[in-house]
Design a protein around this motif. Structure first.
Motif, PDB file in Angstrom:
ATOM      1  N   VAL A   1       0.838  -1.191   0.000  1.00 33.09           N
ATOM      2  CA  VAL A   1       0.000   0.000   0.000  1.00 33.09           C
ATOM      3  C   VAL A   1       0.869   1.236   0.000  1.00 33.09           C
ATOM      4  CG1 VAL A   1      -1.923  -1.100   1.177  1.00 33.09           C
ATOM      5  CG2 VAL A   1      -0.151   0.013   2.523  1.00 33.09           C
ATOM      6  N   ALA A   2       0.313   2.328  -0.514  1.00 34.14           N
ATOM      7  CA  ALA A   2       1.011   3.595  -0.459  1.00 34.14           C
ATOM      8  C   ALA A   2       1.002   4.116   0.970  1.00 34.14           C
ATOM      9  CB  ALA A   2       0.333   4.600  -1.392  1.00 34.14           C
ATOM     10  N   ASP A   3       2.008   4.865   1.346  1.00 30.58           N
ATOM     11  CA  ASP A   3       2.131   5.402   2.702  1.00 30.58           C
ATOM     12  C   ASP A   3       1.312   6.682   2.806  1.00 30.58           C
ATOM     13  OD1 ASP A   3       2.833   6.407   5.123  1.00 30.58           O
ATOM     14  OD2 ASP A   3       4.991   6.086   4.878  1.00 30.58           O
ATOM     15  N   PRO A   4       0.221   6.684   3.606  1.00 26.90           N
ATOM     16  CA  PRO A   4      -0.651   7.864   3.673  1.00 26.90           C
ATOM     17  C   PRO A   4      -0.033   9.029   4.421  1.00 26.90           C
ATOM     18  CG  PRO A   4      -1.377   6.196   5.232  1.00 26.90           C
ATOM     19  CD  PRO A   4      -0.271   5.570   4.427  1.00 26.90           C
TER      20      PRO A   4
ATOM     21  N   GLY B   1      -4.151   1.771  -3.768  1.00 26.78           N
ATOM     22  CA  GLY B   1      -4.551   3.131  -3.468  1.00 26.78           C
ATOM     23  C   GLY B   1      -3.875   4.194  -4.297  1.00 26.78           C
ATOM     24  N   LEU B   2      -3.156   3.795  -5.337  1.00 31.55           N
ATOM     25  CA  LEU B   2      -2.450   4.748  -6.176  1.00 31.55           C
ATOM     26  C   LEU B   2      -3.281   5.126  -7.407  1.00 31.55           C
ATOM     27  CD1 LEU B   2       1.028   3.016  -6.002  1.00 31.55           C
ATOM     28  CD2 LEU B   2       0.441   5.198  -4.948  1.00 31.55           C
ATOM     29  N   THR B   3      -3.079   6.343  -7.880  1.00 31.93           N
ATOM     30  CA  THR B   3      -3.685   6.780  -9.135  1.00 31.93           C
ATOM     31  C   THR B   3      -2.695   6.479 -10.251  1.00 31.93           C
ATOM     32  OG1 THR B   3      -4.889   8.539  -8.021  1.00 31.93           O
ATOM     33  CG2 THR B   3      -4.657   8.717 -10.413  1.00 31.93           C
ATOM     34  N   VAL B   4      -3.140   5.732 -11.257  1.00 30.70           N
ATOM     35  CA  VAL B   4      -2.243   5.221 -12.294  1.00 30.70           C
ATOM     36  C   VAL B   4      -2.728   5.656 -13.672  1.00 30.70           C
ATOM     37  CG1 VAL B   4      -1.181   3.167 -13.304  1.00 30.70           C
ATOM     38  CG2 VAL B   4      -1.719   3.218 -10.856  1.00 30.70           C
TER      39      VAL B   4
ATOM     40  N   GLU C   1       3.632  15.237 -12.196  1.00 32.16           N
ATOM     41  CA  GLU C   1       3.566  16.440 -11.359  1.00 32.16           C
ATOM     42  C   GLU C   1       2.347  16.422 -10.442  1.00 32.16           C
ATOM     43  OE1 GLU C   1       3.806  19.640 -14.155  1.00 32.16           O
ATOM     44  OE2 GLU C   1       6.007  19.534 -14.285  1.00 32.16           O
ATOM     45  N   ALA C   2       1.316  15.682 -10.825  1.00 35.12           N
ATOM     46  CA  ALA C   2       0.117  15.548  -9.987  1.00 35.12           C
ATOM     47  C   ALA C   2       0.247  14.410  -8.980  1.00 35.12           C
ATOM     48  CB  ALA C   2      -1.109  15.326 -10.873  1.00 35.12           C
ATOM     49  N   GLY C   3       1.416  13.770  -8.925  1.00 38.26           N
ATOM     50  CA  GLY C   3       1.634  12.685  -7.979  1.00 38.26           C
ATOM     51  C   GLY C   3       1.112  11.336  -8.432  1.00 38.26           C
ATOM     52  N   GLN C   4       0.790  11.220  -9.716  1.00 31.61           N
ATOM     53  CA  GLN C   4       0.273   9.963 -10.245  1.00 31.61           C
ATOM     54  C   GLN C   4       1.413   9.063 -10.719  1.00 31.61           C
ATOM     55  OE1 GLN C   4      -2.309  11.475 -13.299  1.00 31.61           O
ATOM     56  NE2 GLN C   4      -3.851  12.181 -11.848  1.00 31.61           N
TER      57      GLN C   4
END
Length: 220
Positions: free
Chosen positions: A3-6, A40-43, A96-99
């Motif tokens: 999982v991504a680290d929140p 939980g990541l945007t891809v 740049e949007a963190g995706q």
């Protein structure tokens, strides 16, 4: 499941898939994207040639064979033009949007197809890459490796009765040379590349890909 680290803001990552015809890149791109999304990541999934409106126009010109008569140098320039639009319109904004961005082929394919087997001078390839990428580079490149003759058989099954494209129609010796070239690049850049045996069944390949991504890019 990783999982991504929140506790940290999203950081965009750029993953590319490379390999010969029939290596299963499209399948593995899709599988990896699905697994990252479950984490939980945007891809963003994209491809080359193509991946943006302008680049998709160039894709048709290249894969139809219409540009072949112009020679490998002109073909390399077309790839660079498509890549510049792809980077500007799709890849950079997403990062740049963190995706996370996953691309089915990128600049290494030009190094191999036009540079090594097309014999376009390395200096020209490097300069085209510098201009097109403008500082954007993959965090990780997955090389799906398998013998050329196996890949060509898979590609033939995949396309069915459709005609082979500009690159699939070339002989097995050419594809074998490209495999060697990809492996040579991977050996020269071990920090960026992970080589995965693509001769296994898709489930096993997907697990090997996931292991490389999670280990290299800090997923937990």
């Amino acid at each position: 499941m990783a999982v991504a680290d929140p506790s940290h803001p999203p950081v965009g990552r750029f993953i590319t898939f490379e390999g010969g015809e029939g290596a299963g890149k499209s399948t593995q791109v899709k599988r990896l994207a699905e697994r990252l999304r479950r984490s939980g990541l945007t891809v963003v999934v994209t491809r080359e040639p193509g991946g943006s409106a302008g680049a998709e126009v160039v894709r048709h010109v290249i894969l139809s064979g219409a540009a072949e008569a112009l020679g490998p140098e002109a073909e390399a320039m077309l790839f660079a033009a498509a890549r510049a639009d792809h980077v500007d319109e799709t890849i950079r904004p997403a990062l740049e949007a963190g995706q996370w961005v996953i691309s089915d082929r990128f600049a290494d394919s030009t190094r191999v197809y036009q540079g090594v087997t097309g014999r376009v001078p390395a200096a020209l390839i490097d300069e085209l890459e510098r201009v097109a990428l403008d500082g954007v580079a993959p965090d990780l490149t997955i090389l799906l490796d398998l013998p050329a003759e196996v890949g060509l058989k898979r590609a033939a099954v995949r396309r069915g009765s459709a005609d082979a494209d500009r690159f699939e129609k070339e002989d097995v010796a050419m594809h074998a040379a490209r495999r060697d070239a990809f492996l040579a690049i991977a050996r020269s850049e071990p920090r960026r590349f992970a080589v995965v045996d693509a001769s296994h069944d898709p489930d096993m390949v997907a697990e090997d890909v996931w292991h490389a991504v999670s280990a290299r890019l800090g997923l937990r």
